[in-house]
Design a protein around this motif. Structure first.
Motif: not given
Length: 368
Positions: A159-177
């Motif tokens: 039922r979701a229009d989007a999802v937030l995914i915690p992930l590793e990034a170049k400078d620490g972490l990020a949330l992928a929307l």
């Protein structure tokens, strides 16, 4: 008038509690959760829009109470828990809306408003074992690279229009929307013990969605862990509500069920078990209230531990008092038992939570 914070007073909280109790009494029953478990989400989705219309989803947004709205959100979550409300109130109000707002440069205004108004839903992805416990347990930055690794799930993804995914990034972490791909989310239904609507992420399909990284360069593990602790506080409040509902079912049945020609509620052993369950639930409620005022790692851990204990004590006591009927699908005891257990798993293992308490106690001892 005493104030819990600069933005919210005890009178405000009491009013919110009364409104939430009235809403649950008038609009919500365990029937809604039963319908959702059977795959019929129409009633739950309609009530979700009513919850949003009351402003409850956006209480922790900057234009409302912000972070100081956590005590109000926990009160509402507790009352919704008494009816086993199956929609993702904790995840949306305590994590999705605050985190989107934190990293909003203006371009997310429309999405945030739509979520707060109940018109759109943003799911939260996590490893199948529960929330990430270290930075290393977050997803890899290239979403396709997660295929074949630890399975990830997201509740209400269908039922979701989007999802937030915690992930590793170049400078620490990020949330992928990640917005819903044109071809759909894919993935298989992976319900938990409460038949909650978890779906296993199909990383190849998810990677096709429009993706934006939030917090890159500004989000570290300490920040993400703190945000997850805020969410755990609200989940603990839900467990308190679920436990309270199970206990109320037990008390009600103890006044009706007879043995040896008298109501079992008159037996001292039964009264003692009910009293012990009530004390455990009261302790959990008070610890959750403390954690909501100051969600430190130790405060959240103590609230989580006690909420789990209350969930175990209240639901087990209810099942025993209902005897064999307490384990059947015909009565609601099993509904609250299963949902309390499912929510408890998101609070983390008791030993992991105890380590947080011990760590803070040791640090305070060394500081002294």
């Amino acid at each position: 008038m005493s104030h819990v914070s600069d933005k919210i007073s005890e009178a405000d909280l009491e009013m919110i509690r009364e409104v939430a109790q009235a809403f649950v009494a008038k609009e919500l029953t365990a029937k809604i959760a039963r319908q959702a478990e059977a795959g019929n989400w129409a009633a739950a989705s309609a009530l979700w829009r009513e919850v949003a219309d009351l402003g409850w989803v956006g209480l922790m947004a900057p234009d409302a109470f912000g972070a100081e709205g956590l005590p109000a959100v926990t009160l509402i979550a507790q009352e919704l828990g008494t009816a086993a409300f199956p929609m993702p109130y904790a995840e949306t109000a305590a994590f999705v809306v605050p985190m989107l707002a934190r990293y909003n440069d203006g371009s997310l205004d429309g999405l945030i408003d739509a979520v707060k108004m109940g018109r759109q839903l943003v799911a939260l992805a996590m490893p199948a074992s529960g929330f990430p416990t270290t930075a290393a347990s977050c997803a890899r930055p290239l979403l396709e690279d997660n295929a074949g690794g630890t399975p990830w799930v997201a509740e209400h993804l269908e039922r979701a229009d989007a999802v937030l995914i915690p992930l590793e990034a170049k400078d620490g972490l990020a949330l992928a929307l990640v917005h819903r791909p044109a071809t759909g989310w894919g993935g298989n239904n992976n319900p938990d013990i409460a038949n909650n609507a978890f779906v296993t992420l199909d990383w190849a399909a998810v990677a096709q969605g429009e993706t934006r990284l939030l917090g890159q360069g500004n989000l570290g593990w300490v920040d993400l862990e703190a945000a997850l602790d805020v969410l755990r506080t609200v989940i603990a409040a839900q467990v308190v509500g679920l436990s309270r509902a199970a206990l109320e079912l037990a008390v009600s049945y103890a006044k009706e069920r007879e043995a040896f020609g008298t109501m079992i509620g008159s037996f001292q052993a039964v009264q003692q078990r009910l009293a012990e369950a009530y004390m455990e639930n009261t302790a959990a409620r008070l610890l959750v209230a403390d954690a909501a005022l100051a969600p430190t790692a130790a405060a959240v851990a103590m609230a989580s531990i006690q909420a789990c204990e209350a969930g175990r004590k209240c639901t087990f006591t209810a099942q025993q008092i209902w005897a064999g009927m307490g384990y059947t699908l015909e009565v609601d005891v099993q509904l609250f038992f299963r949902r309390a257990r499912a929510r408890q798993l998101l609070l983390g293992s008791p030993w992991h939570q105890r380590e947080k308490v011990w760590d803070e106690a040791a640090q305070q001892g060394w500081a002294a």
